[in-house]
Scaffold this motif. Structure first.
Motif, mmCIF file in Angstrom:
data_model
loop_
_atom_site.group_PDB
_atom_site.id
_atom_site.type_symbol
_atom_site.label_atom_id
_atom_site.label_comp_id
_atom_site.label_asym_id
_atom_site.label_seq_id
_atom_site.Cartn_x
_atom_site.Cartn_y
_atom_site.Cartn_z
ATOM 1 N N ASP A 32 0.834 -1.199 0.000
ATOM 2 C CA ASP A 32 0.000 0.000 0.000
ATOM 3 C C ASP A 32 0.876 1.260 0.000
ATOM 4 O OD1 ASP A 32 -1.825 2.056 0.465
ATOM 5 O OD2 ASP A 32 -2.957 0.908 1.942
ATOM 6 N N GLU A 33 0.528 2.229 -0.835
ATOM 7 C CA GLU A 33 1.284 3.487 -0.935
ATOM 8 C C GLU A 33 1.448 4.167 0.425
ATOM 9 O OE1 GLU A 33 2.800 5.324 -3.503
ATOM 10 O OE2 GLU A 33 2.553 3.555 -4.756
ATOM 11 N N ALA A 34 0.430 4.063 1.277
ATOM 12 C CA ALA A 34 0.469 4.715 2.587
ATOM 13 C C ALA A 34 1.545 4.129 3.495
ATOM 14 C CB ALA A 34 -0.901 4.609 3.266
ATOM 15 N N VAL A 35 2.048 2.953 3.178
ATOM 16 C CA VAL A 35 3.016 2.257 4.025
ATOM 17 C C VAL A 35 4.452 2.402 3.491
ATOM 18 C CG1 VAL A 35 3.571 -0.019 5.017
ATOM 19 C CG2 VAL A 35 1.209 0.613 4.628
ATOM 20 N N LEU A 36 4.611 2.934 2.298
ATOM 21 C CA LEU A 36 5.943 2.981 1.684
ATOM 22 C C LEU A 36 6.951 3.796 2.485
ATOM 23 C CD1 LEU A 36 5.130 3.144 -2.124
ATOM 24 C CD2 LEU A 36 5.901 1.187 -0.774
ATOM 25 N N ASP A 37 6.502 4.867 3.141
ATOM 26 C CA ASP A 37 7.437 5.625 3.982
ATOM 27 C C ASP A 37 7.941 4.770 5.140
ATOM 28 O OD1 ASP A 37 7.534 7.949 2.522
ATOM 29 O OD2 ASP A 37 5.919 8.928 3.642
ATOM 30 N N GLU A 38 7.064 3.943 5.702
ATOM 31 C CA GLU A 38 7.482 3.039 6.776
ATOM 32 C C GLU A 38 8.499 2.023 6.264
ATOM 33 O OE1 GLU A 38 3.958 1.326 8.459
ATOM 34 O OE2 GLU A 38 3.141 3.289 8.969
ATOM 35 N N VAL A 126 20.191 -11.294 11.236
ATOM 36 C CA VAL A 126 19.210 -11.042 10.178
ATOM 37 C C VAL A 126 18.020 -10.324 10.790
ATOM 38 C CG1 VAL A 126 17.662 -12.047 8.455
ATOM 39 C CG2 VAL A 126 19.864 -13.135 8.930
ATOM 40 N N ILE A 127 17.627 -9.231 10.168
ATOM 41 C CA ILE A 127 16.373 -8.561 10.519
ATOM 42 C C ILE A 127 15.428 -8.835 9.361
ATOM 43 C CG2 ILE A 127 15.215 -6.374 10.970
ATOM 44 C CD1 ILE A 127 17.899 -5.314 12.018
ATOM 45 N N ARG A 128 14.331 -9.544 9.652
ATOM 46 C CA ARG A 128 13.329 -9.855 8.630
ATOM 47 C C ARG A 128 12.062 -9.073 8.960
ATOM 48 N NH1 ARG A 128 11.795 -13.590 4.623
ATOM 49 N NH2 ARG A 128 9.570 -13.979 4.575
ATOM 50 N N MET A 129 11.610 -8.315 7.987
ATOM 51 C CA MET A 129 10.410 -7.485 8.135
ATOM 52 C C MET A 129 9.467 -7.821 6.998
ATOM 53 S SD MET A 129 12.605 -3.969 8.591
ATOM 54 C CE MET A 129 13.750 -4.412 7.267
ATOM 55 N N SER A 130 8.168 -7.764 7.257
ATOM 56 C CA SER A 130 7.237 -8.000 6.153
ATOM 57 C C SER A 130 5.993 -7.129 6.295
ATOM 58 C CB SER A 130 6.863 -9.485 6.043
ATOM 59 O OG SER A 130 6.118 -9.885 7.152
ATOM 60 N N TRP A 131 5.389 -6.880 5.144
ATOM 61 C CA TRP A 131 4.180 -6.072 5.047
ATOM 62 C C TRP A 131 3.197 -6.798 4.131
ATOM 63 C CZ3 TRP A 131 9.144 -4.377 4.906
ATOM 64 C CH2 TRP A 131 9.526 -3.396 5.824
ATOM 65 N N PRO A 132 1.896 -6.634 4.390
ATOM 66 C CA PRO A 132 0.916 -7.239 3.488
ATOM 67 C C PRO A 132 0.894 -6.515 2.153
ATOM 68 C CG PRO A 132 -0.180 -5.914 5.174
ATOM 69 C CD PRO A 132 1.288 -5.916 5.502
ATOM 70 N N VAL A 133 0.515 -7.223 1.107
ATOM 71 C CA VAL A 133 0.364 -6.610 -0.199
ATOM 72 C C VAL A 133 -1.118 -6.450 -0.490
ATOM 73 C CG1 VAL A 133 2.557 -7.447 -1.125
ATOM 74 C CG2 VAL A 133 0.512 -8.809 -1.418
ATOM 75 N N VAL A 134 -1.419 -5.422 -1.253
ATOM 76 C CA VAL A 134 -2.783 -5.136 -1.651
ATOM 77 C C VAL A 134 -3.069 -5.936 -2.909
ATOM 78 C CG1 VAL A 134 -4.403 -3.332 -2.353
ATOM 79 C CG2 VAL A 134 -2.603 -2.815 -0.698
ATOM 80 N N THR A 135 -4.098 -6.773 -2.852
ATOM 81 C CA THR A 135 -4.445 -7.552 -4.035
ATOM 82 C C THR A 135 -5.391 -6.753 -4.916
ATOM 83 O OG1 THR A 135 -6.193 -8.631 -2.766
ATOM 84 C CG2 THR A 135 -4.097 -9.784 -2.929
ATOM 85 N N PRO A 136 -5.161 -6.753 -6.218
ATOM 86 C CA PRO A 136 -5.999 -5.955 -7.131
ATOM 87 C C PRO A 136 -7.407 -6.478 -7.238
ATOM 88 C CG PRO A 136 -4.282 -7.154 -8.338
ATOM 89 C CD PRO A 136 -4.119 -7.471 -6.886
#
Length: 136
Positions: A32-38, A126-136
């Motif tokens: 999500d565009e709103a999360v890109l800064d994070e 290792v630092i592993r981070m993840s974010w959900p993706v927006v499905t179209p």
């Protein structure tokens, strides 16, 4: 699923490049565009921590950043090659500013990312981070 992998020498000026690449790949993956800064901030903190650990411990190996597109999430792994015994949290007699900065970076990352995992081994961290993706 596609993975982008960056290897860069432990120089602070390379952290900006890692942030920009991470944001571009995250956007393409559907974050999500709103999360890109994070995403940018978290990658910057993780890479800065790895660079600091490498420099303060005299490690010549590159910092590794893997950008992984999974089915329902986008993950980033930032890997340093500083053994856990060398990056321990016990300050030495002169103080441990690099360790303090690393702990602060982890606190910032934890505040930015809901799904974060930090692993330290005998060969590095290792630092592993993840974010959900927006499905179209």
């Amino acid at each position: 699923m596609p993975t982008v992998e960056l290897l860069f020498s432990a120089q602070p000026e390379h952290v900006r490049t890692a942030r920009l690449v991470a944001a571009a790949v995250a956007r393409r993956a559907g974050v999500d565009e709103a999360v890109l800064d994070e995403v940018r901030l978290a990658v910057g903190e993780a890479c800065s921590r790895a660079v600091g650990l490498h420099r303060s411990n005299g490690v010549e190996a590159p910092v590794r950043v893997r950008l992984i597109e999974e089915e329902k999430k986008f993950a980033i792994e930032v890997t340093d090659e500083v053994p856990s015994s060398a990056s321990g949290s016990a300050p030495d007699a002169a103080g441990d500013d690099a360790g303090d900065e690393g702990e602060m970076g982890l606190a910032v990352i934890s505040g930015l990312v809901d799904d974060v995992d930090v692993t330290e081994t005998a060969t590095g961290g290792v630092i592993r981070m993840s974010w959900p993706v927006v499905t179209p």
